[in-house]
Motif scaffolding. Sequence first.
Motif, PDB file in Angstrom:
ATOM      1  N   ALA A  83      -6.697  10.692   2.553  1.00 50.15           N
ATOM      2  CA  ALA A  83      -7.061  10.463   1.162  1.00 50.15           C
ATOM      3  C   ALA A  83      -6.493   9.178   0.592  1.00 50.15           C
ATOM      4  O   ALA A  83      -7.069   8.607  -0.341  1.00 50.15           O
ATOM      5  CB  ALA A  83      -6.602  11.652   0.307  1.00 50.15           C
ATOM      6  N   GLY A  84      -5.394   8.703   1.133  1.00 55.00           N
ATOM      7  CA  GLY A  84      -4.792   7.479   0.613  1.00 55.00           C
ATOM      8  C   GLY A  84      -3.436   7.245   1.244  1.00 55.00           C
ATOM      9  O   GLY A  84      -2.958   8.043   2.060  1.00 55.00           O
ATOM     10  N   GLY A  85      -2.821   6.156   0.873  1.00 57.09           N
ATOM     11  CA  GLY A  85      -1.504   5.843   1.422  1.00 57.09           C
ATOM     12  C   GLY A  85      -0.917   4.617   0.774  1.00 57.09           C
ATOM     13  O   GLY A  85      -1.541   3.981  -0.093  1.00 57.09           O
ATOM     14  N   SER A  86       0.290   4.267   1.190  1.00 57.43           N
ATOM     15  CA  SER A  86       0.952   3.091   0.621  1.00 57.43           C
ATOM     16  C   SER A  86       1.984   2.565   1.600  1.00 57.43           C
ATOM     17  O   SER A  86       2.455   3.288   2.482  1.00 57.43           O
ATOM     18  CB  SER A  86       1.631   3.444  -0.702  1.00 57.43           C
ATOM     19  N   ASN A  87       2.315   1.298   1.433  1.00 56.99           N
ATOM     20  CA  ASN A  87       3.376   0.657   2.199  1.00 56.99           C
ATOM     21  C   ASN A  87       4.198  -0.186   1.234  1.00 56.99           C
ATOM     22  O   ASN A  87       3.689  -1.146   0.655  1.00 56.99           O
ATOM     23  CB  ASN A  87       2.799  -0.218   3.314  1.00 56.99           C
ATOM     24  N   VAL A  88       5.438   0.191   1.045  1.00 56.88           N
ATOM     25  CA  VAL A  88       6.335  -0.508   0.119  1.00 56.88           C
ATOM     26  C   VAL A  88       7.482  -1.087   0.922  1.00 56.88           C
ATOM     27  O   VAL A  88       8.151  -0.366   1.682  1.00 56.88           O
ATOM     28  CB  VAL A  88       6.884   0.448  -0.962  1.00 56.88           C
ATOM     29  N   VAL A  89       7.722  -2.378   0.786  1.00 61.30           N
ATOM     30  CA  VAL A  89       8.811  -3.039   1.503  1.00 61.30           C
ATOM     31  C   VAL A  89       9.883  -3.449   0.513  1.00 61.30           C
ATOM     32  O   VAL A  89       9.626  -4.157  -0.451  1.00 61.30           O
ATOM     33  CB  VAL A  89       8.303  -4.266   2.287  1.00 61.30           C
ATOM     34  N   ASP A  90      11.091  -2.963   0.765  1.00 65.40           N
ATOM     35  CA  ASP A  90      12.249  -3.301  -0.055  1.00 65.40           C
ATOM     36  C   ASP A  90      13.408  -3.562   0.892  1.00 65.40           C
ATOM     37  O   ASP A  90      13.978  -2.625   1.457  1.00 65.40           O
ATOM     38  CB  ASP A  90      12.584  -2.152  -1.019  1.00 65.40           C
ATOM     39  N   GLY A  91      13.747  -4.823   1.088  1.00 69.70           N
ATOM     40  CA  GLY A  91      14.715  -5.217   2.097  1.00 69.70           C
ATOM     41  C   GLY A  91      16.147  -5.237   1.638  1.00 69.70           C
ATOM     42  O   GLY A  91      17.013  -5.778   2.347  1.00 69.70           O
ATOM     43  N   ALA A 108       0.929   6.261  -3.109  1.00 67.62           N
ATOM     44  CA  ALA A 108       0.053   7.062  -2.259  1.00 67.62           C
ATOM     45  C   ALA A 108      -0.693   8.111  -3.073  1.00 67.62           C
ATOM     46  O   ALA A 108      -1.884   8.364  -2.853  1.00 67.62           O
ATOM     47  CB  ALA A 108       0.873   7.734  -1.155  1.00 67.62           C
ATOM     48  N   LEU A 109      -0.019   8.706  -4.041  1.00 70.37           N
ATOM     49  CA  LEU A 109      -0.663   9.696  -4.904  1.00 70.37           C
ATOM     50  C   LEU A 109      -1.739   9.052  -5.761  1.00 70.37           C
ATOM     51  O   LEU A 109      -2.844   9.596  -5.911  1.00 70.37           O
ATOM     52  CB  LEU A 109       0.387  10.378  -5.779  1.00 70.37           C
ATOM     53  N   LEU A 152       1.464   8.528   3.459  1.00 72.59           N
ATOM     54  CA  LEU A 152       0.049   8.827   3.669  1.00 72.59           C
ATOM     55  C   LEU A 152      -0.239  10.224   3.128  1.00 72.59           C
ATOM     56  O   LEU A 152       0.579  11.135   3.290  1.00 72.59           O
ATOM     57  CB  LEU A 152      -0.278   8.737   5.159  1.00 72.59           C
ATOM     58  N   VAL A 153      -1.392  10.379   2.493  1.00 68.16           N
ATOM     59  CA  VAL A 153      -1.835  11.687   1.991  1.00 68.16           C
ATOM     60  C   VAL A 153      -2.957  12.181   2.886  1.00 68.16           C
ATOM     61  O   VAL A 153      -3.983  11.498   3.058  1.00 68.16           O
ATOM     62  CB  VAL A 153      -2.296  11.624   0.533  1.00 68.16           C
TER      63      VAL A 153
END
Length: 357
Positions: free
Chosen positions: A211-219, A237-238, A350-351
Amino acid sequence: MSAAYVAGMGLACALGDDLASSVAALARGGVQPTPVAVSECVRWPMFMLPPQDRSWAERLARTVRSVAADAGEGAGGRSGPLFVASSSLDIGNMEHEVQDLRLGGDLQDFADLVARALDWQGPVFTISTACTSALNAVLAACDLIRSGEADEALVIGAELGNRFTVAGFGAMQLLSPDGARPFGAGRNGLVLGEAVAALRLNSRATRWRIAGGSNVVDGRNPSGTEASAVIAMCHEALVQSGLNPRDIGLIKVQAAGSPVNDAIEAQALKQVFDSLPPLVSFKSLLGHTLGASGAAELALLVACIEAGAWPSTGYALDGELGIALSTQAPAGLRNILLNVVGFGGGHASLVLEDCSA
């Protein structure tokens, strides 16, 4: 835009050389990790694939062909996109066969090994974003399908053991000497694992929709979990899935047994969800399979739900975290959130929707 669905799955891991045997071993309580020597006096436990009397490259090729076939992918003439996800790539090949102790080579070399094993004729992509590699590969494949640029795609997540990776994690004091206990009392580190997983994705409706997803980068914390990034990846993602936190019926957590990172993840999830949904973890049973974990744990989770099997914890949880791991699949489950966190600040989510619910 087209939707993206999971059309087939394959998995080889320490639990078994296919999904059915892996689920059966999980239902029996799992298997024990194997001590791996990184030097004359240093050994660390690791969840290893069943041994094979073959070279490193032959072992990889045989396992890739097997899991791809289980996912319903033909072994020749495929013209769609192939995404190869890994963290350690071909380091094991350099150690065992090439003897290139510089660990050099081209980033695409490993994907080329996988593509040749499948006689792949279409475009081949390498995704190597540490432990988020396979989940990011799934998200990239879904983007192509949703945009109409591809009708289907194959994702291969692969991590085969090598002393370099084990020694590196050990040197950073991240490994447990006795066993992984995600969210556990007295947890003292993670245990690495080998795995090769295949996910066949397409635009034709099946039971499981991504249904959806996301990628967040915080170093800010290159080797750990960042609470604000966990919160952001869940929310993104929601939003992409058109859901609210209350719509999630199960979370597949990252938790690998780290004393600090597990606690950060637990507290961050409590800020996303007013009431935490049931949680499930697989890393005490198959280990942390690094770049393959997103595909390996997604495949194992779906297989467990379909087979009516569920992982048992087998250890006491940390009461200070104020969380629990589910002892069975939630009833009426429809939307699942899968979270993966990796080195370099990668946080991917990921959803997965069960369209039969």
